[in-house]
Motif scaffolding. Sequence first.
Motif, PDB file in Angstrom:
ATOM      1  N   ALA A 213       0.102   7.047  13.909  1.00 22.45           N
ATOM      2  CA  ALA A 213       1.234   6.137  13.818  1.00 22.45           C
ATOM      3  C   ALA A 213       1.508   5.829  12.353  1.00 22.45           C
ATOM      4  CB  ALA A 213       0.926   4.853  14.580  1.00 22.45           C
ATOM      5  N   ALA A 214       2.725   5.471  12.073  1.00 21.72           N
ATOM      6  CA  ALA A 214       3.082   5.081  10.705  1.00 21.72           C
ATOM      7  C   ALA A 214       2.325   3.808  10.343  1.00 21.72           C
ATOM      8  CB  ALA A 214       4.584   4.841  10.616  1.00 21.72           C
ATOM      9  N   PRO A 215       1.959   3.648   9.079  1.00 18.64           N
ATOM     10  CA  PRO A 215       1.227   2.437   8.691  1.00 18.64           C
ATOM     11  C   PRO A 215       2.096   1.189   8.818  1.00 18.64           C
ATOM     12  CG  PRO A 215       1.854   3.702   6.747  1.00 18.64           C
ATOM     13  CD  PRO A 215       2.225   4.529   7.943  1.00 18.64           C
ATOM     14  N   VAL A 216       1.442   0.070   9.043  1.00 21.88           N
ATOM     15  CA  VAL A 216       2.129  -1.209   9.022  1.00 21.88           C
ATOM     16  C   VAL A 216       2.453  -1.496   7.561  1.00 21.88           C
ATOM     17  CG1 VAL A 216       1.847  -3.699   9.387  1.00 21.88           C
ATOM     18  CG2 VAL A 216       0.956  -2.067  11.075  1.00 21.88           C
ATOM     19  N   GLU A 217       3.697  -1.868   7.294  1.00 23.71           N
ATOM     20  CA  GLU A 217       4.105  -2.172   5.928  1.00 23.71           C
ATOM     21  C   GLU A 217       4.225  -3.678   5.778  1.00 23.71           C
ATOM     22  OE1 GLU A 217       7.391   0.128   4.496  1.00 23.71           O
ATOM     23  OE2 GLU A 217       6.663   1.931   5.501  1.00 23.71           O
ATOM     24  N   LEU A 218       3.498  -4.232   4.830  1.00 21.86           N
ATOM     25  CA  LEU A 218       3.479  -5.669   4.620  1.00 21.86           C
ATOM     26  C   LEU A 218       3.823  -5.970   3.160  1.00 21.86           C
ATOM     27  CD1 LEU A 218       1.080  -8.222   6.008  1.00 21.86           C
ATOM     28  CD2 LEU A 218       1.350  -8.145   3.541  1.00 21.86           C
ATOM     29  N   SER A 219       4.810  -6.821   2.947  1.00 18.74           N
ATOM     30  CA  SER A 219       5.154  -7.277   1.596  1.00 18.74           C
ATOM     31  C   SER A 219       4.822  -8.755   1.515  1.00 18.74           C
ATOM     32  CB  SER A 219       6.639  -7.069   1.307  1.00 18.74           C
ATOM     33  OG  SER A 219       6.949  -5.704   1.301  1.00 18.74           O
ATOM     34  N   LEU A 220       4.020  -9.116   0.530  1.00 20.92           N
ATOM     35  CA  LEU A 220       3.637 -10.514   0.338  1.00 20.92           C
ATOM     36  C   LEU A 220       4.280 -11.036  -0.937  1.00 20.92           C
ATOM     37  CD1 LEU A 220       1.969 -12.998   1.174  1.00 20.92           C
ATOM     38  CD2 LEU A 220       0.096 -12.078  -0.229  1.00 20.92           C
ATOM     39  N   PHE A 221       5.237 -11.935  -0.773  1.00 20.85           N
ATOM     40  CA  PHE A 221       5.837 -12.656  -1.893  1.00 20.85           C
ATOM     41  C   PHE A 221       5.023 -13.938  -2.028  1.00 20.85           C
ATOM     42  CE2 PHE A 221       8.941  -9.692  -0.589  1.00 20.85           C
ATOM     43  CZ  PHE A 221       9.774  -9.441  -1.671  1.00 20.85           C
ATOM     44  N   TYR A 222       4.306 -14.075  -3.114  1.00 16.67           N
ATOM     45  CA  TYR A 222       3.366 -15.181  -3.246  1.00 16.67           C
ATOM     46  C   TYR A 222       3.452 -15.797  -4.627  1.00 16.67           C
ATOM     47  CZ  TYR A 222       0.300 -12.010  -5.845  1.00 16.67           C
ATOM     48  OH  TYR A 222      -0.218 -11.154  -6.777  1.00 16.67           O
TER      49      TYR A 222
END
Length: 160
Positions: A56-65
């Motif tokens: 499966a395609a990877p989970v893409e996570l963007s963290l604006f912190y």
Amino acid sequence: MAPALPLALLLALLVPGLLVAIPGCDYPAHLWCSSWEIAVACQAESRCANLSRPAAAPVELSLFYESLCPACRWFLVQQLFTAWLLLPSEALTITLVPYGNAEERNVSGKWQFQCQHGPEECLGNMIETCLMHEAKNFSTYFPVIFCLESGSSVTKNLEA
């Protein structure tokens, strides 16, 4: 004991042309399980136990912190870094954006930033952004950012 073949597949192997043609399947039945793509085209996926499904395609996570935000730091240190360590590298793609709740404005052609937790947070955000830019490789800079975010202050942890 050899794995049991479904009767229809066994008959197709023994009597070529016996099965009704499946739209999109241009392969003889004895090739249906030779690749995942052919199995899908011939609607034989459930009959091909020896084939592994494509990843499966990877989970893409963007963290604006924010570098000094207590909640952001807790999530990055206690949750995200741990998940990144435990999951296979193909499962998760992370993008870090150390900007968070900052505001910028152009004053006489020069950009000025105001961070929610003050000038030290703007400096911490800039340090982490520069680190990402220079290191380029996530596996190289994420452990350093984890180290910076783990202590009492990002800017004070920099020397260590």
